[in-house]
Design an enzyme around this catalytic site. Structure first.
Site, PDB file in Angstrom:
ATOM      1  N   TYR A   1      -8.066   9.887 -18.155  1.00  0.00           N
ATOM      2  CA  TYR A   1      -6.742   9.935 -18.780  1.00  0.00           C
ATOM      3  C   TYR A   1      -6.093   8.573 -19.032  1.00  0.00           C
ATOM      4  CZ  TYR A   1      -5.620   9.933 -13.762  1.00  0.00           C
ATOM      5  OH  TYR A   1      -5.566   9.638 -12.431  1.00  0.00           O
TER       6      TYR A   1
ATOM      7  N   HIS B   1      -5.918   8.292  -8.527  1.00  0.00           N
ATOM      8  CA  HIS B   1      -4.892   8.973  -7.725  1.00  0.00           C
ATOM      9  C   HIS B   1      -5.346   9.098  -6.273  1.00  0.00           C
ATOM     10  CE1 HIS B   1      -2.057  11.956  -6.292  1.00  0.00           C
ATOM     11  NE2 HIS B   1      -3.041  12.793  -6.068  1.00  0.00           N
TER      12      HIS B   1
ATOM     13  N   ARG C   1      -0.181   1.784 -10.346  1.00  0.00           N
ATOM     14  CA  ARG C   1      -1.282   2.328  -9.524  1.00  0.00           C
ATOM     15  C   ARG C   1      -2.601   1.811 -10.080  1.00  0.00           C
ATOM     16  NH1 ARG C   1      -2.337   8.249 -10.469  1.00  0.00           N
ATOM     17  NH2 ARG C   1      -4.288   7.494 -11.337  1.00  0.00           N
TER      18      ARG C   1
END
Lengths: 326, 358
Positions: free
Chosen positions: B269, B260, B256
């Site tokens: 993160y 998100h 990815r």
């Protein structure tokens, strides 16, 4: 005509629906060879074969979820969950998908399924087998929630639920699965969805109930009639969408109302009926609306459950209080 | 002790990150038109993605889930399907949806917060994007069972992310598909992240593919950034499924590259350098390198594809922005086939309120 118990009426309605529409399928745990833990699907596998009646793995989420997939593909699945206490793992499927598929796709996909389960207490079962949490489903826009209280209405309501293009949660009061026999006119579905049933007419008091509690409610009406008091008894039948007009008309006439249900009181569906009476029928009321319900506790295990379920004594006491109110 | 069962998971990559074949390629890789079609579909997907994010950043689209970096999976899946199959997508399958015939305007409408974006004019039986994670695997098992019952040579194709494999619905759906031997193909898009949770924190299983073994289902891993590998695996799985040979699971490994969603900030993160290194595996760069090296892909052709995708996406964005919201009573439409009396009263009250406000 045939004289049937409530569970036999469910079985007969399933058979009739499968007979008249080949898109109707029956699925669930042990619904095939075993005929269901309460025998509601008894004989259907023999009669309609393994392409219409399927046993599923022991997994309630996928019972509901696969029914949604089948329904979106044009079948009319009738899925059984063995006890209402095991329906909680279907909530995500029913709330997030069954109830919304038509709305979400603007009518492109629909979900004409029925999720059946026996519900309620009074059969001396172990924990999780006596739940009466119909209000969980009645809160959900897009679902229909239907609860019969006699063989004849069970037959008609289930047949109409299966024919209905919307998803229906159909809760069967297992305490009275085999306690009443009634003449059922097979092949016709006389009990419509979306309307309450007036079981007894009266001018002095309205008693509103559904499911197995209708039995005790009718008994109280009978007791009152011996004192010359006319209690109108309404079996709600379909909680969602609610036919509040029938209840309002009755309370306009009687001015007094007691609502009886097995489920815990707080957040129970009786609260919705009382709220509608306060909203649209306040000036008809000559006394506070009383609720006779289960307590806001877990339904007790068999040794104490009779204290929990609304008894004729509790209903009668509430009825007399409401009648005495000036 | 007796060995009662053994399981193996195989991994396939046909074209490496520099566009070089890793082994003799299938005829598909010699078919220039087919390769260009896939390349174009991937570019179109990314162009849509870029435009969608720009619209969101300027307040003209809702929260949006990017498919940046995993275009090869969606496109490989989309081209392998036939119109009669049914797609059950998750939120990053824009590329597959486009190949199914969902329009760019419909995609913008959906992400723009309009229910009509799921009322596809073309793939009428495809499911809408499923937001609650993994809840659509059971639907795929049910839809595929419908095909089997009717004796139709069709398959249900269901995609989900790596996080989805942790859910009970995932396993219940696979298990039912396995025991009923329905024509379904499940694709796990392992993009290494479920919001902030890395793949290693999701499960101790060596592969996500192997979860299919517990359902009695065959499975494999493919390089999800290799569109040819994805397509070949999908075509084989679909052929077997439609022929009644049962369901299959493909774990497509990708990364990815985006946050998100547009509501996320992945820098909280994960390190930008790590993400940066994964750009080397960009699936679009890979197929483009293959086209240039193996198929004389010219600068003119490249520019023509980029320009055509831009024009197409721009036109769709403009069309989307020009579509007025539904009338307010649409809130009540399609809840039930026939509007119940109490709901009709609520609708009338809303209409009265709207009229009063003017």
């Amino acid at each position: 005509m045939a004289e049937l118990t409530l569970v036999q009426a469910v079985n007969a309605a399933l058979a009739q629906a499968m007979e008249e529409d080949e898109r109707v399928l029956v699925l669930g745990e042990d619904v095939g060879v075993d005929g269901g833990v309460f025998r509601a699907t008894d004989g259907l596998l023999d009669r309609f074969g393994p392409t219409r009646v399927f046993d599923t793995p022991l997994a309630e989420t996928v019972v509901a979820g696969a029914a949604i997939g089948l329904a979106a593909q044009g079948f009319r699945p009738v899925a059984e969950i063995q006890f209402m206490g095991f329906m909680y793992s279907t909530l995500d499927q029913m709330i997030s998908h069954a109830a919304r598929l038509r709305w979400r796709t603007r009518g492109r996909l629909t979900c004409p399924m029925v999720l059946r389960a026996p519900y309620g207490g009074g059969i001396r079962a172990i924990e999780h087998h006596s739940e009466s949490t119909e209000a969980l489903f009645a809160q959900i826009p897009g679902l229909r929630v239907v609860i019969p209280s006699a063989p004849n209405r069970a037959y008609g309501l289930l047949l109409n639920a299966i024919r209905c293009p919307d998803p229906v949660v159909f809760l069967e009061p297992k305490r009275i699965y085999r306690t009443i026999r009634e003449e059922v006119a097979l092949g016709t579905a006389v009990a419509p969805l979306d309307s309450c049933f007036v079981l007894n007419e009266g001018r002095d008091l309205t008693l509103v109930s559904w499911g197995a509690s209708v039995i005790e409610t009718m008994a109280v009406a009978e007791t009152l009639s011996r004192d010359g008091i006319g209690a109108e008894v309404i079996d709600v039948g379909t909680l969602r969408p609610l036919d509040s007009a029938t209840i309002l008309r009755s309370v306009e006439k009687t001015g007094r109302c007691v609502i009886v249900h097995e489920a815990a009181r707080t957040g129970g569906f009786g609260g919705e009926i009382a709220a509608r009476l306060a909203d649209e029928g306040l000036l008809f009321l000559q006394a506070p609306v009383k609720r006779v319900t289960g307590y806001d506790t877990v339904i007790p295990l068999p040794r104490l459950e009779h204290h929990y379920l609304p008894s004729t004594d509790r209903i009668l006491t509430a009825a007399r209080e409401v009648l005495a109110f000036e | 002790m007796t060995r009662v069962a053994t399981f193996e998971v195989h991994y396939t990559r046909l074209i490496d990150r520099d566009g070089r074949p890793t082994q003799p390629l299938p005829p598909l890789a010699e078919d220039r038109d087919a390769m260009v079609e896939m390349y174009r579909a991937m570019v179109l997907t990314r162009t849509f993605d870029t435009r969608a994010i720009a619209l969101q950043r300027t307040g003209r689209l809702g929260t949006y889930a990017s498919s940046l970096g995993q275009e090869a999976i969606a496109v490989g899946v989309g081209v392998a399907m036939t119109p009669a199959d049914v797609l059950l997508p998750y939120a990053r399958d824009h590329g597959a949806q486009l190949l199914r015939g969902v329009t760019l305007t419909e995609l913008f409408l959906f992400w723009g917060g309009d229910e009509r974006g799921s009322n596809f004019a073309t793939p009428r039986q495809d499911f809408p994007v499923t937001v609650p994670i993994a809840t659509h695997l059971p639907h795929a098992a049910g839809a595929a069972m419908a095909f089997k019952l009717r004796g139709e040579r069709r398959a249900a194709v269901c995609l989900c992310g790596d996080g989805a494999t942790s859910k009970g619905d995932f396993y219940e759906g696979l298990n039912l598909a396995g025991v009923w031997q329905v024509p379904a193909v499940f694709v796990v898009c392992n993009n290494a992240w479920a919001i902030s949770m890395p793949r290693a924190a999701q499960t101790a299983a060596e592969t996500l593919a192997q979860k299919a073994f517990a359902a009695g289902m065959s499975c494999e891993q493919v390089d999800g950034n290799d569109v040819v590998a994805v397509r070949i695996a999908m075509e084989a799985a679909l052929t077997r499924a439609r022929a009644g040979e049962g369901p299959h699971l493909i774990e497509a490994i990708t990364y990815r590259l985006a946050d998100h969603t547009t509501a996320d900030d992945a820098s909280r993160y994960r390190d930008d350098e790590v993400v940066g290194a994964h750009w080397e595996d960009d699936p679009i760069k890979r197929i483009k390198a293959y086209l240039v090296d193996q198929m004389d892909w010219s600068k003119e052709e490249e520019e023509a594809v980029i320009a055509a995708c831009s024009v197409e996406v721009e036109a769709a964005a403009e069309a989307y922005l020009a579509i007025p919201p539904q009338p307010v009573e649409a809130i009540f439409d399609f809840m039930y086939e026939t509007l119940p009396t109490d709901l009709a009263a609520q609708r009338d009250a809303l209409l009265k309120e709207v009229t009063r406000r003017g």
